[in-house]
Design a protein around this motif. Structure first.
Motif, mmCIF file in Angstrom:
data_model
loop_
_atom_site.group_PDB
_atom_site.id
_atom_site.type_symbol
_atom_site.label_atom_id
_atom_site.label_comp_id
_atom_site.label_asym_id
_atom_site.label_seq_id
_atom_site.Cartn_x
_atom_site.Cartn_y
_atom_site.Cartn_z
ATOM 1 N N THR A 1 117.947 67.948 -36.597
ATOM 2 C CA THR A 1 117.843 68.802 -35.411
ATOM 3 C C THR A 1 119.039 68.593 -34.491
ATOM 4 N N TRP A 2 119.372 67.328 -34.202
ATOM 5 C CA TRP A 2 120.453 67.051 -33.252
ATOM 6 C C TRP A 2 121.812 67.380 -33.867
ATOM 7 N N SER A 3 121.920 67.237 -35.184
ATOM 8 C CA SER A 3 123.160 67.638 -35.847
ATOM 9 C C SER A 3 123.385 69.139 -35.720
ATOM 10 N N MET A 4 122.296 69.898 -35.739
ATOM 11 C CA MET A 4 122.441 71.355 -35.601
ATOM 12 C C MET A 4 122.786 71.742 -34.166
ATOM 13 N N PHE A 5 122.248 71.027 -33.198
ATOM 14 C CA PHE A 5 122.703 71.265 -31.822
ATOM 15 C C PHE A 5 124.202 70.981 -31.725
ATOM 16 N N ALA A 6 124.643 69.877 -32.347
ATOM 17 C CA ALA A 6 126.063 69.537 -32.311
ATOM 18 C C ALA A 6 126.903 70.622 -32.963
ATOM 19 N N THR B 1 132.599 75.962 -25.662
ATOM 20 C CA THR B 1 133.557 75.119 -24.929
ATOM 21 C C THR B 1 132.918 73.831 -24.418
ATOM 22 N N GLU B 2 131.644 73.598 -24.765
ATOM 23 C CA GLU B 2 130.920 72.451 -24.226
ATOM 24 C C GLU B 2 131.016 71.255 -25.180
ATOM 25 N N ASP B 3 132.237 70.710 -25.292
ATOM 26 C CA ASP B 3 132.494 69.609 -26.217
ATOM 27 C C ASP B 3 131.622 68.390 -25.938
ATOM 28 N N GLY B 4 131.433 68.068 -24.673
ATOM 29 C CA GLY B 4 130.671 66.878 -24.322
ATOM 30 C C GLY B 4 129.264 66.916 -24.881
ATOM 31 N N ASP C 1 127.622 64.371 -27.762
ATOM 32 C CA ASP C 1 126.378 63.643 -27.478
ATOM 33 C C ASP C 1 125.328 63.912 -28.553
ATOM 34 N N PHE C 2 125.188 65.171 -28.924
ATOM 35 C CA PHE C 2 124.182 65.506 -29.939
ATOM 36 C C PHE C 2 124.573 64.962 -31.313
ATOM 37 N N PHE C 3 125.867 64.980 -31.626
ATOM 38 C CA PHE C 3 126.312 64.442 -32.908
ATOM 39 C C PHE C 3 125.955 62.962 -33.012
#
Length: 739
Positions: free
Chosen positions: A577-582, A589-592, A596-598
């Motif tokens: 799930t969090w990898s897909m958010f990443a 443009t929201e690298d931060g 974090d999600f990665f």
């Protein structure tokens, strides 16, 4: 402490500073408290967990319908060695230097114990051979250090098999203890007890197990005074055919231990050097080990492309791999949508043949999928939510509603077919296999839909999306989106592969065009399903998948989806799930947020000792060796950070390169290799640039489109995308791969 180094007479280095790069070597002096998180060792035919009580074999299940699970073979290759003297074996307690090593580069596990006060070292090694893939190998070396005199008191080694309890899945019969035509080998035959589905499996599975020796329990190996080294090995060979198992054992035993081991290591070396690897530069040792372990655990469950004897048909990749499957936490070794959505995009990079074998499993089980559709009163093919040997539904008896409602697995498979074509440009495969699956899935979707005339809209009622906390809903947005993609692919494939039924295709087109995609115009986001209430918690990535991987909606609405669902997704949800958010945030443009999600997608899920993944955060109960999480993680790295995508555009395949990024502490990512059509590409990317170098046969032609530029690339090309450049599109111009 100085590490000693010794070389055996047959030339194999056992104990010394390893030549294995530190990014491929996982070494610890203590084992995980939960032994489920020991390394999984497999070769596509057989698999087991180190120190575990089970061996599993590709395609061998026991139990009817929802009680079907991988059939457990006792783990006879799980052998312990003890150092003993004439009085007792208590001297084992004197071991002062204990280490456990998983060598990812060579594909083997090693356990070493040194008795410094006595000048002795005991080493054990185990691996499923990657070329002789019916063979499981255990090797033992005990040696006295050079400084130790050889006139010490005699000692012996005690070897004990630890196979666990008798199998409840097989009836085993000893056919020989070494006295008949099988030669000097112990031979057993096992038959599973319960058929999965009598219509599709008329006979039980039958396997033959051959042992290189009839081990007494325990086996005593004398180590006389004056002998510097003591060596021993045990090989077990398992197959459905006795003759195949026998030949494999005989062929393996003809090789010295060093030669046999080296032939195994060579196959793994070829994989890392010629098939696939990812190298990270920068302050990235820990992340590199996690990446390499993930690749290893995925690849080891796949069939080898070259083996001593012809491989049997492959029966798919389950969420916890071939080495597990007897427990509910292992999902009984069943195949889910995890294969096509989470693992296949990475496995395709290992080589097209691996991907074709996974998709071939679905093609080979079309008859079971048709049966499933008929049982639900539908047409076409409804692939089961859980699939094992027969391709019929084997959902756990606890949860039949999941199988009835998670219909998205069928269009998920069609989506995977399209993504494979988009990368391979293989028209022969498209028309010989993909078309038949795509057409049957489209027919199922058409028969499962509900349409109204005024206004003309179509719906999927009483479904469940990836978020399994919300069942019995209408118009789950992920289900409808992936269904639209599947229908579109079937329409296009039908035209390419000579389908003459315009009636069917027109029905599919009508459904595609009128299937509802929910969108809240006031809040500009996609409600997960009809009646979804704001701030309701969801289990896992669902609606956000409309961006990556589906590429269905990458508009500002999708960005709002990311912002919204990030706040309501369960914190203890599955890793991917969090990898897909990443991956999705990396296209913004929201690298931060992406970084974090990665990090969140692996840091709480990877057990430290051997980088084995858990399905849920450490501390919660969940699956071990969770390949699904690994797949999502590697997708985020390759496609998210790399800015790489493959798409079917008109009648051809297209590679797309957008601005790359890199995880914190990483300077550059080097990927060897990416496949595109008949090309093999070396690719590196960093924050400011992405470089792709591809070589192809002379009959392959590519074209580059970038901004207003359009030019031929020929069969070999070297392109670089710099920060600030427009997206690169590379098209295949000729008619496509024919193999």
């Amino acid at each position: 402490m100085m590490e000693l180094c010794f070389v055996l007479l047959f030339g194999l280095i056992w104990s010394c500073g390893s030549d294995t790069p530190e990014t491929y070597l996982l070494k610890t002096q203590s084992l995980p408290t939960d032994r489920n998180f020991m390394p999984s060792l497999s070769n596509g035919h057989l698999g087991y967990t180190v120190f575990g009580d089970a061996i599993f074999m590709n395609g061998v299940y026991n139990g009817a319908a929802g009680n079907s699970k991988r059939a457990r073979i006792p783990n006879w290759i799980n052998i312990t060695a003890e150092l003993c003297d004439r009085l007792s074996c208590q001297i084992n307690n004197e071991a002062t230097d204990i280490s456990y090593e998983m060598d990812l580069r060579g594909g083997f596990f090693r356990h070493s114990r040194s008795f410094v006060s006595m000048g002795l070292t005991l080493e054990q090694r185990t691996y499923p051979h990657r070329y002789y893939n019916r063979a499981l190998v255990y090797e033992l070396l005990a040696f006295r250090h050079p400084t130790v005199p050889l006139n010490l008191e005699p000692q012996y080694l005690k070897l004990t098999q630890q196979p666990g309890n008798a199998s409840s899945d097989f009836d085993f019969e000893v056919l020989s203890n070494g006295s008949n035509a099988a030669g000097d080998y112990r031979l057993m035959r096992g038959r599973t007890k319960v058929l999965e589905h009598k219509q599709f499996q008329p006979h039980p599975h039958e396997i033959y197990v051959l042992f290189s020796e009839a081990m007494e329990q325990p086996l005593k190996l004398d180590w006389p005074t004056g002998q510097r080294e003591l060596q021993h090995r045990v090989i077990i060979s398992i197959d459905r055919q006795q003759s195949v198992a026998l030949k494999e054992l005989q062929d393996a035993l003809q090789l010295s231990p060093g030669t046999l081991m080296q032939s195994h290591i060579q196959v793994w070396t070829d994989f890392w050097e010629k098939q696939f690897s990812i190298e990270l530069t920068g302050n990235a040792l820990e992340l590199s080990r996690i990446v390499n372990a993930g690749i290893f655990y995925l690849a080891s469950s796949l069939p080898t492309l070259s083996s001593n004897q012809v491989n049997e048909p492959y029966f798919g990749l389950s969420p916890t791999g071939l080495a597990r499957g007897n427990l509910e936490a292992d999902y009984e070794g069943h195949n889910f949508w995890d294969t096509e959505i989470w693992m296949l995009p990475v496995i395709t990079q290992f080589g097209f043949e691996y991907a074709k074998q996974l998709l071939g499993y679905r093609y080979n089980h079309l008859e079971g999928a048709r049966y499933n559709a008929q049982m639900m009163g539908n047409k076409g093919a409804r692939f089961p939510w859980e699939s094992a040997y027969t391709g019929t539904e084997v959902i756990n008896p606890c949860c039949p509603e999941i199988a009835q409602q998670e219909i998205h697995i069928s269009p998920d498979i069609s989506f995977a077919l399209q993504k494979f074509f988009a990368q391979s440009n293989n028209y022969t495969w498209l028309c010989e296999q993909a078309w038949f699956i795509a057409a049957e899935v489209a027919e199922f979707l058409d028969s499962r839909s509900t349409c109204t005339q005024a206004p003309k809209t179509c719906h999927f009622l009483n479904v469940m999306g990836p978020d399994e906390d919300h069942g019995s809903v209408d118009d789950n947005v992920y289900t409808n989106a992936v269904a639209k993609i599947a229908l579109d692919f079937a329409i296009w494939t039908g035209g390419r592969c000579g389908n003459s039924s315009t009636y069917l295709i027109e029905n599919w087109r009508n459904l595609r065009d009128n299937l509802v995609i929910l969108r809240d115009e006031d809040l500009d986001y996609h409600p997960q399903h009809l009646g979804y209430k704001l701030n309701e918690t969801v289990k896992q990535a669902d609606t956000i998948l409309l961006g990556y991987p589906l590429q269905f909606d990458t508009s500002s609405t999708h960005l709002n989806d990311l912002h919204y669902y990030a706040k309501v997704t369960r914190t203890n949800g599955p890793a991917m799930t969090w990898s897909m958010f990443a991956a999705n945030y990396l296209s913004t443009t929201e690298d931060g947020r992406a970084h974090d999600f990665f990090a969140r997608g692996y840091q709480s899920y990877v057990h430290n000792e051997f980088k084995v993944w858990s399905e849920v955060p450490i501390g919660y109960k969940g699956s071990a060796n969770f390949l699904t999480g690994i797949g999502g993680f590697l997708q985020a790295l390759i496609f998210g950070y790399g800015g790489l995508n493959f798409a079917r555009v008109a009648d051809t395949s297209q590679m797309q390169l957008t601005l790359p990024n890199v995880p914190p502490q990483v300077d550059q990512v080097l990927v060897k290799y990416i496949r595109f059509a008949q090309g093999k590409c070396s690719w590196n990317f960093q924050y400011n640039s992405s470089n792709m170098i591809c070589t192809s046969p002379v009959d392959q032609v590519f074209e580059l489109i970038q901004g207003r530029q359009r030019r031929l690339l020929g069969n070999n090309f070297n392109v670089t995308l710099n920060r600030g450049d427009p997206t690169m599109y590379i098209n295949v111009l000729n008619s496509g791969t024919r193999k």
